[in-house]
Design a protein around this motif. Structure first.
Motif, PDB file in Angstrom:
ATOM      1  N   GLY A 130     -35.792 -77.000 -34.228  1.00 18.15           N
ATOM      2  CA  GLY A 130     -35.866 -77.267 -35.733  1.00 18.15           C
ATOM      3  C   GLY A 130     -34.447 -76.885 -36.223  1.00 18.15           C
ATOM      4  N   LEU A 131     -33.539 -76.846 -35.542  1.00 14.88           N
ATOM      5  CA  LEU A 131     -31.863 -76.470 -36.067  1.00 14.88           C
ATOM      6  C   LEU A 131     -31.660 -77.526 -37.217  1.00 14.88           C
ATOM      7  CD1 LEU A 131     -30.062 -75.050 -33.201  1.00 14.88           C
ATOM      8  CD2 LEU A 131     -31.697 -73.784 -34.801  1.00 14.88           C
ATOM      9  N   ARG A 132     -30.944 -77.284 -38.079  1.00 14.64           N
ATOM     10  CA  ARG A 132     -30.502 -78.125 -39.160  1.00 14.64           C
ATOM     11  C   ARG A 132     -29.292 -79.132 -38.430  1.00 14.64           C
ATOM     12  NH1 ARG A 132     -31.652 -73.856 -42.356  1.00 14.64           N
ATOM     13  NH2 ARG A 132     -33.023 -74.481 -43.826  1.00 14.64           N
ATOM     14  N   ARG A 135     -25.808 -77.522 -38.057  1.00  9.47           N
ATOM     15  CA  ARG A 135     -25.469 -76.502 -37.259  1.00  9.47           C
ATOM     16  C   ARG A 135     -25.404 -77.120 -35.721  1.00  9.47           C
ATOM     17  NH1 ARG A 135     -25.430 -70.910 -36.561  1.00  9.47           N
ATOM     18  NH2 ARG A 135     -25.957 -70.485 -34.634  1.00  9.47           N
TER      19      ARG A 135
END
Ligand SMILES: Nc1ncnc2c1ncn2[C@@H]1O[C@H](COP(=O)(O)OP(=O)(O)OP(=O)(O)O)[C@@H](O)[C@H]1O
Ligand SMILES: [Mg+2]
Lengths: 327, 325
Positions: free
Chosen positions: B227-229, B232
């Motif tokens: 679920g990292l942006r 990033r």
């Protein structure tokens, strides 16, 4: 048979890969559901579409692949029609995934601490110190001693088993509603495998978490799961309660699988192997894809075969099921 | 780590020693400076005296040992032409060369990396094809040709920029540089552009292929599953992995920018070491050529060391391995 308490319900999922050689129907009409605190196993040979099913649920299928149809109902919301930001908020936070190969899933250039802290910070505002404390506590929970110090290490300093524990710890960080574990123990040796299975089972009971456990190893699934779905060539060919399904497989393919598991063959019964080759995914036969390898098949098996229901939650797709009792 | 650096330094000394021998032999085989330096109408006596004063009467090995013992004391000889220490001649011109090289390097990174990332992420799109086609142009156009073309268009044709020379200098943080004045910057634009075109293409292609190689890796998909942006994933997970090949090539290219800016410096009459080298070669100024080559070799060695050290900064596997050894 959708149940009210389902955490996740997948309906008619289709994910195809549009390759140069042709269309690979990796997932072709999969339906499954899993309830709170339940462990669902997905079994099937290599290439049967287990991983692609898992990736499809989280909208992680990369080109040339694409989810072309289906519904993934998660708490009343269809994940497949979510926009990128909404699904990002669910990934890792409410549905966590553990990947097949522990050696490849952690970034080799980043410390364990960084890779754990970033998963917290992707979903919550906290200080690094607070996040680190939580990471250490979670690592301890999955059986990594001296966690505060080991957080500073890098993936290559960990063994395969340790890395998989880290991946499990990352999955647990947010206490998700559902964890999808894609053959997380195949790369590990048997003792560690057993240990991890035991721990996962406990964690599920403890946290009320649902778990989808993917494996080609029926023996592992039998020990761990409440229910098992058996996949063949992108479809679920049989689904049912774990003990039942292993005890009395109805679909000839499941029967073949059960027969080829050493621990499962009953006294006097020989260890059998499923004859023939796994199917060519680019050129699947009409109707039942197992037809060319099936000892019971006939011409009628070339028809489209719908899902049939037996009592006690058993479902299967076969015209010549093993329904005779005994044996 | 210290052991690693120490070992590298010892290796370097060996390399420098071997190179000095090769350079000496090479320079001797170019021709006899006496023929060029001494006017034809000089008498035989004047001639002998000149040869003796330049030390050219001694056999080659003896000249070499004299050079070597002086070099140990940090003296790389006096220029035949200018009759000044070669080192001070070169160091006086080094800032101009370094300025050109670092500006070109900066430009190639600042333009090449974003272009490469866009192309890599949008592979096979129209944008990607456009960028890649552009980079082929940058690759294949010879430096002297683009340099002349730039002068024709922007200096001669449009009168926007000065065609040659180094502009007014100023000081930034105690460093004398053209970047401190508007006139200096205007003089920098054309030479830096023509020097960096090739490097921009190189960095663009390198970044693109790095991205293409990294994107299908499991850990990138895993980062998404956490679920990292996107920012990033792109700038931390993917970019770090792309950085390793970029650092390698940038190190090599920085050396070549400094050492072989000769063409650009000549065309733009840029008062750097490249021009000094060309002048020295045409006048067979032996000590000058030798000194230039020796300093360039040392520069390469230092750059390589810096590159190696930055590897361990980027990659923990290398860092820890070196810690052990
Ligand atoms: N990127 C891709 N391009 C083309 N085909 C693909 C791609 N990824 C997967 N497939 C195909 O999709 C099918 C299902 O693959 P999947 O990875 O889901 O199998 P699996 O059941 O997880 O097998 P395993 O037990 O080996 O992990 C395979 O036939 C595979 O060839
Ligand atoms: Mg798989």
């Amino acid at each position: 048979m959708m149940q009210d308490q389902s955490v996740l319900a997948v309906e008619g999922l289709r994910s195809h890969f549009f390759t140069r050689a042709g269309v690979v129907k990796a997932v072709d009409g999969v339906s499954l559901h899993v309830a709170r605190g339940e462990i669902l196993g997905i079994a099937g040979e290599s290439g049967s579409g287990k991983s692609v099913t898992a990736f499809s649920i989280l909208k992680l299928v990369d080109p040339p692949g694409r989810v072309i149809a289906g519904r993934v109902d998660f708490g009343g919301q269809d994940l497949l029609s979510c926009d990128e930001e909404s699904i990002r908020r669910i990934r890792g936070k409410r549905i966590a995934m553990i990947f097949q190969d522990p050696m490849m899933t952690l970034n080799p250039l980043m410390s364990i601490a960084d890779q754990m802290v970033e998963s917290i910070k992707a979903h919550e505002r906290t200080t690094r110190a607070a996040a680190l404390a939580r990471c250490a506590a979670t690592l301890e929970k999955v059986g990594i001693p001296d966690a505060a110090r080991r957080l500073l290490a890098y993936p290559h300093q960990f063994s395969g088993g340790m890395r998989q524990r880290v991946a499990i710890a990352i999955a647990l960080l947010h206490k998700p509603d559902l964890i999808i574990a894609d053959e997380p123990t195949t790369a590990l040796d048997v003792t560690i495998q057993g240990q991890i299975l035991h721990e996962m089972r406990q964690l599920c009971d403890e946290l009320g978490m649902a778990l989808i456990w993917i494996s080609h190893d029926l023996a592992v699934l039998g020990n761990l799961c409440d229910r098992i779905n058996v996949m063949y060539a992108g479809r679920v060919v049989e689904a049912g309660r774990a003990e039942d399904l292993l005890e009395r497989p109805v679909h000839p393919y499941t029967r073949g699988l059960v027969g080829s598991v050493p621990g499962n063959s009953r006294r006097g019964q020989e260890l059998t192997q499923i004859p023939g080759m796994p199917p060519n995914m680019l050129d699947l036969p009409d109707g039942c894809a197992f037809r060319p390898r099936c000892p019971r098949s006939g011409d009628e098996c070339a028809m489209e075969i719908g899902v049939r229901v037996l009592g006690d939650g058993r479902e299967y797709r076969c015209l010549h099921p093993h329904l005779e009792s005994g044996k | 780590m210290l052991v690693f650096i120490l070992r590298r330094l010892i290796q370097s000394v060996v390399v420098i020693f071997l190179v000095s021998i090769l350079v000496f032999i090479g320079v001797f085989s170019i021709g006899n400076p006496a023929d060029i330096l001494i006017p034809a109408e000089a008498s035989q006596m004047e001639r002998d005296a000149a040869i003796k004063s330049l030390g050219l009467d001694k056999p080659m090995y003896e000249q070499y040992f004299i050079f070597l013992s002086n070099a140990m004391k940090g003296d790389l000889g006096r220029s035949f032409v200018f009759n000044q220490p070669t080192i001070s001649l070169i160091t006086a011109r080094m800032p101009a060369t370094l300025e050109l090289a670092f500006c070109a390097l900066f430009l190639s990174l600042v333009i090449g990396i974003p272009l490469g990332m866009i192309a890599g992420y949008k592979a096979n799109s129209l944008l990607d094809r456009t960028i890649m086609t552009g980079s082929i142009l940058g690759f294949s156009a010879p430096t002297f040709w683009t340099a002349i073309l730039l002068i024709m268009v922007f200096a001669v044709g449009l009168h926007w920029l000065p065609p040659s020379g180094r502009g007014q200098l100023g000081k930034i943080l105690g460093i004398t540089t053209s970047l401190a004045t508007w006139d200096g910057i205007r003089h920098l634009v054309l030479p830096v552009t023509s020097l960096s075109l090739f490097k921009i293409s190189l960095v663009t292609r390198l970044t693109r292929s790095g991205i293409r190689e990294t994107l299908p890796m499991d850990f990138v998909k895993y980062a998404r599953a956490k679920g990292l942006r996107k920012s990033r994933i792109v700038f931390v997970h993917v970019f770090r992995n792309v950085l390793i090949p970029i650092v390698t090539v940038v190190g090599m290219e920085l050396g070549s920018l400094i050492a072989f800016g000769v063409v650009t410096e000549t065309i733009y009459a840029w008062p750097g070491t490249g021009k000094l080298l060309i002048d020295s070669i045409t006048r067979l100024d032996r000590p000058m050529i030798v000194a230039w080559l020796m300093i360039t070799v040392m520069l390469f060695i230092v750059i390589n060391l810096v590159v190696d050290l930055s590897y361990s900064l980027i990659d923990p596997r290398i860092r820890l391995q070196r810690k052990k050894s």
